[in-house]
Design an enzyme around this catalytic site. Structure first.
Site, PDB file in Angstrom:
ATOM      1  N   ASP A 101       0.796  -1.230   0.000  1.00 52.79           N
ATOM      2  CA  ASP A 101       0.000   0.000   0.000  1.00 52.79           C
ATOM      3  C   ASP A 101       0.828   1.280   0.000  1.00 52.79           C
ATOM      4  O   ASP A 101       0.313   2.361  -0.263  1.00 52.79           O
ATOM      5  CB  ASP A 101      -0.933   0.025   1.215  1.00 52.79           C
ATOM      6  N   HIS A 102       2.131   1.194   0.275  1.00 51.14           N
ATOM      7  CA  HIS A 102       2.938   2.394   0.470  1.00 51.14           C
ATOM      8  C   HIS A 102       3.645   2.884  -0.795  1.00 51.14           C
ATOM      9  O   HIS A 102       4.038   4.046  -0.861  1.00 51.14           O
ATOM     10  CB  HIS A 102       3.998   2.140   1.552  1.00 51.14           C
ATOM     11  N   ASP A 120       4.220  -0.857  11.348  1.00 52.98           N
ATOM     12  CA  ASP A 120       3.697   0.459  10.998  1.00 52.98           C
ATOM     13  C   ASP A 120       3.151   1.058  12.278  1.00 52.98           C
ATOM     14  O   ASP A 120       2.482   0.360  13.064  1.00 52.98           O
ATOM     15  CB  ASP A 120       2.600   0.356   9.937  1.00 52.98           C
ATOM     16  N   ARG A 142      -1.144  12.539  10.354  1.00 55.09           N
ATOM     17  CA  ARG A 142       0.075  13.311  10.605  1.00 55.09           C
ATOM     18  C   ARG A 142       0.140  14.497   9.661  1.00 55.09           C
ATOM     19  O   ARG A 142      -0.252  14.406   8.509  1.00 55.09           O
ATOM     20  CB  ARG A 142       1.323  12.437  10.416  1.00 55.09           C
ATOM     21  N   SER A 185       6.577   7.639  12.618  1.00 53.02           N
ATOM     22  CA  SER A 185       6.486   6.314  12.025  1.00 53.02           C
ATOM     23  C   SER A 185       7.335   5.290  12.771  1.00 53.02           C
ATOM     24  O   SER A 185       8.298   5.615  13.456  1.00 53.02           O
ATOM     25  CB  SER A 185       6.935   6.386  10.558  1.00 53.02           C
ATOM     26  N   ARG A 204       9.269   3.291  11.277  1.00 51.07           N
ATOM     27  CA  ARG A 204      10.316   2.879  10.332  1.00 51.07           C
ATOM     28  C   ARG A 204      11.664   2.678  11.017  1.00 51.07           C
ATOM     29  O   ARG A 204      12.275   3.593  11.544  1.00 51.07           O
ATOM     30  CB  ARG A 204      10.421   3.869   9.175  1.00 51.07           C
TER      31      ARG A 204
END
Length: 754
Positions: free
Chosen positions: A92-93, A157, A445, A640, A642
């Site tokens: 999806d990213h 995520d 965000r 995030s 990440r």
């Protein structure tokens, strides 16, 4: 506990909970129940919230394609044949929003073919569900297919807590944490504090579930719920749809919460049935009393929660938060004044609805009711309007029920079922990039440059219905509750309150959801990574610690103000390198502000006295075998999950991050990758750090959970400063540090077992 048999899952849940009650001997909150039954060892020692670490056995792992690359590259090094728990990857990213779904999706399939092929091969080989590009946004897809009351999940995520709307403990983590769970190892977490949020009354009019969390963000700020779970209760819960609850849980990440959770009730059961999970609904109903806080907790919440916040939904206003931070909360009754006082650009140039936060059928149906009023008055949007549906199931159902047509007819564009603009995957077309401008979205965000890469964009977050109304009016100062619009004939018209359906009256449209199940013969599947690939790179293990104090560290950067994971490792166009550590490390800290000159990506190279990009300076030091340190302010690593924001500095020779405080996920990610994460014992010592300093970290030779560490600054003029530093490492985390990373330690343990 296994989740392939729902009746057995809830039987075991109840049995384990009975044992917990025997040991704890007090009423339990819902969060405690789910946490305690997932402890890696049976029983319930009296963990001190916010202090003690505990280990858990989650039921499931979910990964999105950007973070899955690094997580799966690490998993491939773990030496396992299949994942120990059900896992899924969601593409999806990597889909860029530009012209609309029909154009953007084929382009993404072409440009990201190598990465998608890699992810599919790994999923096929190791037993992981693969959700194809266009299938939907990870959290909406999880809510519709995998989330279940009382279960526990980790996801790579930060908005994984979305599943808390369905009564699940769902926690955002870095890839190394996901690897722990996928290989079957106990997963470690500091036992969270629990903040009780009591909801009373009922939503009405223009108020949406989103406004609950927007208001709460203003109360708690971006770090007010760090290392805490937000648990919702009260009679007001019944007025919220399951997807509305998911919205609230989703954005709990913006206040630092470990996760958020709602109790099981009829609304939960209705959503499960609507998404073809009747079996879960019935099995959960059998222990419904255990899927909420105990009655004694609800009667006297102050005795059992670490903090209680009450929100009266009857009195709640629509909120608009921003710009540049999600906790700048403004009720709509005050917003016009604030816009004028602050001098925010009043014209709305773009309105965007969707994202993992607000992309449900209910969200689209309520926003469509506003768009339909405009269409009936022959009004077009005064600004660009963009819609990103949450899943193919939602999109197809919305199209069948006529919800998308009003958006398109009054000027909207339907993008792919993907994250798109919410994560910076947006090719925004503008002729005046230097002009200050405002956009409104239903995202979570709104950090500077996050959506479109433009520091001049003032991004405001609100509900889908407010986004639609503000886009229609074309100005921030429009209040649909009090103001009128002009129709095509110049007549005044007032928008009526939005209406919508929590669930589609005719059920969800039956479609190919886009999931490819793993191969039954995974051992025969080969995973291919070309050695010259610019997108994928085999991971090499980080070096282990040499056992000595860290001496002579060069100061790479002393950051000023907010330094989120977006600042440390930007998304947008950099997402294409998420599987290639060397390439993505070129964006290291490029968004962070250097406290010595107020500039971004402009730091002193101590080797030649010149200024250069952060990654270039770090690389130059690494070539000379010189290690470096980053100094930062509060809530370092906010945003995030990440882990690239931890792996990049590690790869480029950063040994230490010294901050005033850390965001939870990022602190764990740093620890997992072998970076020493420490904080100032006295925050004012931050001011002592000078641009030309070399820095020592002392006390590591006897590194223990209680060992005091010291930082010594060697200044250019020959003077020095020394002060205490604080750490939160337990013995397991110290072992990660010594091994060079958690993965190194895991591999050594696997080799020993073999």
């Amino acid at each position: 506990m296994k989740i392939d048999n729902f009746d057995l899952f809830y039987q075991q849940f109840k049995q384990r909970l009975e044992k917990v009650r025997t040991e704890v001997q007090r009423p339990l909150t819902l969060a405690e129940k789910v946490l305690y039954v997932h402890l890696s060892a049976e029983g319930a020692p009296l963990f001190r919230r916010g202090i003690d670490y505990a280990t858990f056995l989650p039921d499931r792992v979910a990964m999105q394609d950007a973070t899955a690359q690094m997580a799966l590259l690490q998993f491939m090094n773990a030496g396992k044949r299949r994942t120990a728990v059900p896992s899924s990857v969601h593409c999806d990213h990597l889909i860029t929003a530009k012209a609309g779904a029909s154009v953007d999706l084929p382009q993404a399939l072409s440009s990201n073919d190598e990465v998608y092929h890699f992810l599919l091969q790994v999923c096929q080989k190791y037993g992981i569900d693969f959700w194809q590009p266009g299938a939907g946004i990870i959290h909406q897809v999880v809510l519709e297919n995998y989330a279940m009351p009382g279960a526990m999940m980790v996801g790579t995520d930060s908005h994984t807590p979305n599943a808390g709307g369905l009564g699940m403990i769902a926690i955002g983590v870095g890839g190394a944490d996901a690897v722990d769970v996928m290989v079957g190892m106990p997963w470690e977490l500091k036992m969270p504090q629990i903040i009780g949020v009591k909801l009373t009354g009922k939503l009405n009019g223009w108020v949406s579930p989103k406004d609950v969390i927007l208001k709460l963000a203003g109360i708690l700020t971006v770090k007010g719920a760090t290392n805490a779970i937000l648990e919702y209760f009260g009679d007001g819960v019944a007025s919220l749809s399951t997807t509305g609850r998911a919205t609230i849980c989703n954005m709990g990440a913006e206040v630092g919460a470990t996760t958020s959770i709602f109790p099981f009730d009829e609304k939960t059961a209705d959503f499960l049935k609507a998404t073809q999970r009747q079996g879960i609904a019935e099995a959960a109903k059998a222990i419904a009393s255990e899927l909420k806080a105990d009655d004694a907790v609800l009667h006297s919440p102050e005795q059992f929660y670490d903090q209680v916040i009450e929100i009266d939904l009857n009195q709640l206003e629509p909120y608009i938060n921003g710009p540049f931070t999600p906790d700048a909360a403004h009720p709509i009754s005050e917003f016009v004044r604030i816009v004028k006082e602050k001098g925010y650009p009043e014209e709305v140039e773009v309105g965007l609805i969707g994202s993992c936060t607000n992309s449900s059928y209910e969200d689209l149906s309520r926003a469509a009711s506003v768009a339909r009023q405009a269409m009936q008055a022959n009004l077009k949007t005064a600004a660009q309007f963009i819609v990103s549906p949450g899943s193919e199931q939602v999109r197809a159902t919305a199209e069948r029920d006529g919800l998308l047509a009003p958006f398109e007819q009054f000027g909207g564009v339907i993008m792919a079922n993907a994250c798109g603009p919410c994560i910076g995957q947006w090719k925004r077309q503008t002729n005046e990039p230097e002009k200050k401008n405002s956009i409104v979205s239903s995202f979570n965000r709104n950090f500077a440059k996050r959506a479109d890469g433009n520091p001049n964009t003032y991004h405001f977050v609100t509900s889908p219905v407010l986004v639609t109304a503000l886009t229609l009016a074309g100005r921030l100062t429009f209040n649909p509750m009090t103001d009128s619009l002009k129709d095509q004939n110049g007549n005044s018209m007032r928008l009526v309150e939005p209406i919508g359906s929590e669930l589609p009256e005719n059920g969800f449209q039956q479609v190919d959801k886009g999931c490819l199940l793993p191969s039954d013969e995974g051992d025969a599947v080969s995973v291919e990574i070309h050695p010259d690939s610019q997108r994928l790179q085999i991971l090499q293990p980080f070096d282990s610690w040499d056992g000595n104090d860290l001496l002579g560290l060069r100061l790479l950067i002393k950051t000023q103000g907010k330094c989120t994971t977006d600042h440390i490792s930007m998304a947008g166009e950099w997402l294409r390198f998420r599987g290639h550590l060397a390439n993505i490390s070129k964006n290291l800290l490029m968004g962070a502000v250097n406290s010595f000159n107020g500039k971004t990506n402009h730091v002193l190279n101590p080797l030649n006295g010149e200024y250069d990009h952060v990654s270039s300076v770090a690389g130059a030091l690494k070539i000379k075998d010189l290690s470096s340190i980053v100094v930062a302010e509060d809530n370092y690593g906010e945003g995030s999950s990440r882990e690239h924001a931890a792996m990049e500095p590690r790869y480029l020779g950063v040994k230490v991050i010294l901050a005033k405080s850390f965001a939870r996920i990022h602190e764990t990610n740093l620890k997992k990758q072998g970076v020493l994460a420490i904080t100032f014992a006295n925050a004012t010592d931050y001011d002592k750090v000078q641009e030309n300093d070399t820095i020592d970290v002392l006390g590591l030779s006897e590194f223990t959970p209680t060992q005091t560490l010291y930082v010594r600054l060697h200044h250019k003029d020959g003077t020095s400063d020394k002060f205490r530093a604080v750490h939160t490492y337990n013995q397991e985390q110290i072992d990660w540090f010594k091994a060079g990373s958690a993965l190194n330690k895991l591999k050594s343990e696997t080799a020993t077992e073999a």
